[in-house]
Each structure stands twice: as structure tokens, then as C-alpha cells.
Design a protein around this motif. Structure first.
Motif, PDB file in Angstrom:
ATOM      1  N   SER A   1      -1.798   3.877   7.830  1.00 24.57           N
ATOM      2  CA  SER A   1      -0.709   2.901   7.871  1.00 24.57           C
ATOM      3  C   SER A   1      -1.336   1.519   8.042  1.00 24.57           C
ATOM      4  N   TRP A   2      -0.832   0.526   7.296  1.00 25.77           N
ATOM      5  CA  TRP A   2      -1.406  -0.811   7.304  1.00 25.77           C
ATOM      6  C   TRP A   2      -0.614  -1.755   8.200  1.00 25.77           C
ATOM      7  N   GLN A   3      -1.342  -2.542   8.992  1.00 31.08           N
ATOM      8  CA  GLN A   3      -0.734  -3.566   9.829  1.00 31.08           C
ATOM      9  C   GLN A   3      -0.611  -4.843   8.991  1.00 31.08           C
ATOM     10  N   ASN A   4      -0.365  -5.976   9.615  1.00 30.16           N
ATOM     11  CA  ASN A   4      -0.102  -7.199   8.832  1.00 30.16           C
ATOM     12  C   ASN A   4      -1.248  -8.208   8.843  1.00 30.16           C
ATOM     13  N   SER A   5      -2.497  -7.721   8.996  1.00 34.02           N
ATOM     14  CA  SER A   5      -3.636  -8.648   8.975  1.00 34.02           C
ATOM     15  C   SER A   5      -4.611  -8.310   7.848  1.00 34.02           C
ATOM     16  N   CYS A   6      -4.078  -7.856   6.715  1.00 29.33           N
ATOM     17  CA  CYS A   6      -4.901  -7.452   5.573  1.00 29.33           C
ATOM     18  C   CYS A   6      -5.668  -8.637   4.995  1.00 29.33           C
ATOM     19  N   GLU A   7      -6.924  -8.396   4.616  1.00 29.56           N
ATOM     20  CA  GLU A   7      -7.767  -9.401   3.961  1.00 29.56           C
ATOM     21  C   GLU A   7      -7.706  -9.254   2.440  1.00 29.56           C
TER      22      GLU A   7
ATOM     23  N   LYS B   1     -10.409   9.387   7.050  1.00 26.58           N
ATOM     24  CA  LYS B   1     -10.501   8.142   7.817  1.00 26.58           C
ATOM     25  C   LYS B   1     -11.463   7.108   7.221  1.00 26.58           C
ATOM     26  N   ILE B   2     -11.896   7.312   5.988  1.00 25.01           N
ATOM     27  CA  ILE B   2     -12.789   6.324   5.374  1.00 25.01           C
ATOM     28  C   ILE B   2     -12.091   4.976   5.239  1.00 25.01           C
ATOM     29  N   CYS B   3     -10.819   4.994   4.859  1.00 26.72           N
ATOM     30  CA  CYS B   3     -10.071   3.740   4.716  1.00 26.72           C
ATOM     31  C   CYS B   3     -10.057   2.965   6.033  1.00 26.72           C
ATOM     32  N   GLU B   4      -9.871   3.683   7.125  1.00 28.15           N
ATOM     33  CA  GLU B   4      -9.844   3.066   8.453  1.00 28.15           C
ATOM     34  C   GLU B   4     -11.226   2.519   8.825  1.00 28.15           C
ATOM     35  N   LYS B   5     -12.275   3.239   8.472  1.00 31.51           N
ATOM     36  CA  LYS B   5     -13.627   2.868   8.864  1.00 31.51           C
ATOM     37  C   LYS B   5     -14.189   1.696   8.065  1.00 31.51           C
TER      38      LYS B   5
ATOM     39  N   PHE C   1       0.825  -1.207   0.000  1.00 28.68           N
ATOM     40  CA  PHE C   1       0.000   0.000   0.000  1.00 28.68           C
ATOM     41  C   PHE C   1       0.864   1.264   0.000  1.00 28.68           C
ATOM     42  N   GLU C   2       0.441   2.221  -0.795  1.00 28.60           N
ATOM     43  CA  GLU C   2       1.115   3.515  -0.851  1.00 28.60           C
ATOM     44  C   GLU C   2       0.066   4.618  -0.747  1.00 28.60           C
ATOM     45  N   VAL C   3       0.435   5.694  -0.097  1.00 31.63           N
ATOM     46  CA  VAL C   3      -0.484   6.822   0.090  1.00 31.63           C
ATOM     47  C   VAL C   3       0.147   8.098  -0.442  1.00 31.63           C
ATOM     48  N   SER C   4      -0.612   8.814  -1.243  1.00 30.20           N
ATOM     49  CA  SER C   4      -0.167  10.118  -1.713  1.00 30.20           C
ATOM     50  C   SER C   4      -0.494  11.149  -0.635  1.00 30.20           C
ATOM     51  N   LYS C   5       0.532  11.697  -0.013  1.00 30.60           N
ATOM     52  CA  LYS C   5       0.315  12.681   1.048  1.00 30.60           C
ATOM     53  C   LYS C   5      -0.346  13.945   0.508  1.00 30.60           C
ATOM     54  N   GLU C   6      -0.139  14.213  -0.779  1.00 31.09           N
ATOM     55  CA  GLU C   6      -0.744  15.395  -1.392  1.00 31.09           C
ATOM     56  C   GLU C   6      -2.252  15.216  -1.570  1.00 31.09           C
ATOM     57  N   LYS C   7      -2.677  13.964  -1.819  1.00 27.03           N
ATOM     58  CA  LYS C   7      -4.096  13.704  -2.065  1.00 27.03           C
ATOM     59  C   LYS C   7      -4.869  13.344  -0.798  1.00 27.03           C
ATOM     60  N   CYS C   8      -4.208  12.755   0.166  1.00 20.35           N
ATOM     61  CA  CYS C   8      -4.890  12.292   1.375  1.00 20.35           C
ATOM     62  C   CYS C   8      -5.465  13.472   2.151  1.00 20.35           C
ATOM     63  N   ILE C   9      -6.748  13.371   2.523  1.00 23.36           N
ATOM     64  CA  ILE C   9      -7.415  14.446   3.256  1.00 23.36           C
ATOM     65  C   ILE C   9      -7.765  14.011   4.692  1.00 23.36           C
TER      66      ILE C   9
END
Length: 263
Positions: A214-220, A195-199, A184-192
Motif C-alpha cells: 500500500s502506498w502512502q503520499n510521499s512518492c518520489e 517485499k521487494i517493492c517495500e525494500k 498504483f494498482e496491485v494484482s493480488k493474484e500475482k503478488c507473492i
């Protein structure tokens, strides 16, 4: 009174779309598996499991859920798998292997086509094309609705001869999940920092660090975080950087936010 419950898992809305159709046409209660993973569940009456196909098999959290359930007075058990193709894999064999240890089995199983949403391999359909694709599945959805209403006993054994190959593909995918968080990569310029990704993450695998996910190691690997990011700030793999994003056009993002205990 006969209890009628569908336990579903949906990342970008396809399986929820089918679940809501069955709720409206067959009077089922809907329960999001991601919201009850840590609860003690006893299944009673008519029970359905709805989920997407992942690498020819069942999502990891669906496997965990079914392993943990207690079988009560379940009179009719079915499973429906949504998939980009016309129906393939080993999900129903996997579920029956689990249920066998609980002295029961599926009464009915079937596949239902839905638009592809796996960004790492496929370019998603536009909203208009997705609606056309979903319309093509309407007859299959109606057939499934009719079959479970009539409590039909039918076990889909499609491609059973390829079971060893599909199982190998599935095992490699499960091993790869341990490394997915690194993609996973996140564009700091685009990220607002919405928290939708987290939710929408079904397993609480995303935490914000300095306002950046930031992603932990239990991704589905449901890729809900990538697909549902409103600013397309998240990517996972080279192809996803250039692909469009997908959400079932008839499902709201708010319907995909997980309401877990303590949240």
C-alpha cells in the motif's frame, strides 16, 4: 588525504551503473542518498551528486539532501544527471540555486544518456537492447571520468533559454506527486509478498497491509517498485499495465535495496 565521495540516487540502476563506473575509474566512495537522508552530512574534498532527471529537474529527495548538507572543506563539487535523452532540463541551475545559499557552486556539471525507464510514458528496452544503448554511452562516461579526474571546471547550460518552460513542467510534476500514490494498482493474484517493492522504495513510502503493498503520499515517482517487482504485479497508470519492466542489466536488485538506519 583527500576525500572523494559520490552521493547518488538510483531507482532502477542507471545512475548506480554510472556511479560504479566512476568509482572504479576515479576511486570515489559511493553513498546512497536514500540511506543518509536523515543524517547530518558535511561534504569534504571532492564531492559528486549523481541522479536521474525527473520532469526536467532534480528528484525531490536529492533537493532535500543538498539543502540539508553542510559545506566543509569541499575543494571540487560536480553533478551528473542521467537521462533518457541527450541532455536537457534545469537540474544544475536548481542545485546552484541551493548551493548559492551555502556560499558555493558547482565546478562541473554534465548529462549522461541512459535507457528510458519511465513506464508511464515510454516502453522500456529489452535487456539486450538496453545493453546496446548503454554501450553507446560508454564514450560519454569515459569523458566524464576524465573531466572529473582532471577537476575540469565546466558548467552545462544546455537549453538555458527554455528555463521558464522547463521550470513550469517541473512545478506541475511536483504538484502531481501528491496524487501519484493513488495511481498504483496491485494484482493480488500475482503478488507473492516478497517485499521487494517495500525494500527498494527510497522514502519508505510502501507498507504491506494484509500482505499487499500500500502506498502512502510521499512518492518520489522513481517507479522502482513497479520496475523491480519480480512477478510484474504492480502497475502505475494505464500504459504501465502493458509495458515491459526495466532494470539496468548490469545492476542487481539487491544493490538497489535501501539500507536505512534502523532497518
Amino acid at each position: 588525504m583527500n576525500m572523494k565521495t559520490i552521493y547518488y540516487f538510483s531507482g532502477t540502476g542507471n545512475t548506480l551503473y554510472l556511479a560504479k563506473f566512476l568509482k572504479d575509474n576515479c576511486s570515489y566512495n559511493l553513498v546512497d542518498i536514500a540511506e543518509v537522508l536523515d543524517k547530518n552530512i558535511k561534504i569534504e574534498g571532492e564531492v559528486g551528486f549523481l541522479f536521474p532527471i525527473y520532469a526536467m529537474g532534480i528528484p525531490k529527495l536529492v533537493e532535500k539532501f543538498i539543502k540539508n548538507i553542510e559545506i566543509g572543506d569541499a575543494k571540487y563539487i560536480f553533478a551528473i544527471a542521467t537521462c533518457g535523452g541527450s541532455g536537457y532540463g534545469i537540474p544544475f541551475q536548481q542545485i546552484n540555486n541551493i548551493l548559492k545559499n551555502k556560499s558555493t557552486k558547482l565546478n562541473y556539471s554534465e548529462y549522461c544518456h541512459m535507457p528510458d525507464n519511465y513506464l508511464k510514458l515510454f516502453k522500456p528496452l529489452s535487456e539486450s537492447d538496453a545493453k546496446i544503448d548503454l554501450e553507446k554511452s560508454s564514450s560519454k562516461m569515459k569523458l566524464i571520468s576524465k573531466n572529473i579526474s582532471n577537476q575540469q571546471n565546466s558548467y552545462n547550460k544546455s537549453h538555458i533559454i527554455l528555463y521558464p518552460i522547463f521550470l513550469l513542467i517541473y512545478k506541475f510534476w511536483r504538484l502531481g506527486l501528491k496524487r501519484t500514490h493513488k495511481s498504483f494498482e496491485v494484482s493480488k493474484e500475482k503478488c507473492i509478498t516478497c517485499k521487494i517493492c517495500e525494500k527498494v522504495c527510497p522514502v519508505d513510502n510502501i507498507k504491506l497491509e494484509n500482505k499487499i503493498p500500500s502506498w502512502q503520499n510521499s512518492c518520489e515517482e522513481c517507479l522502482a517498485c513497479v520496475n523491480l517487482c519480480p512477478t510484474i504485479a504492480i502497475s502505475c497508470g494505464k500504459k504501465s499495465k502493458h509495458n515491459m519492466r526495466y532494470k539496468n542489466p548490469y545492476i542487481l536488485v539487491t544493490e538497489l535495496i535501501k539500507q536505512k538506519s534502523g532497518s
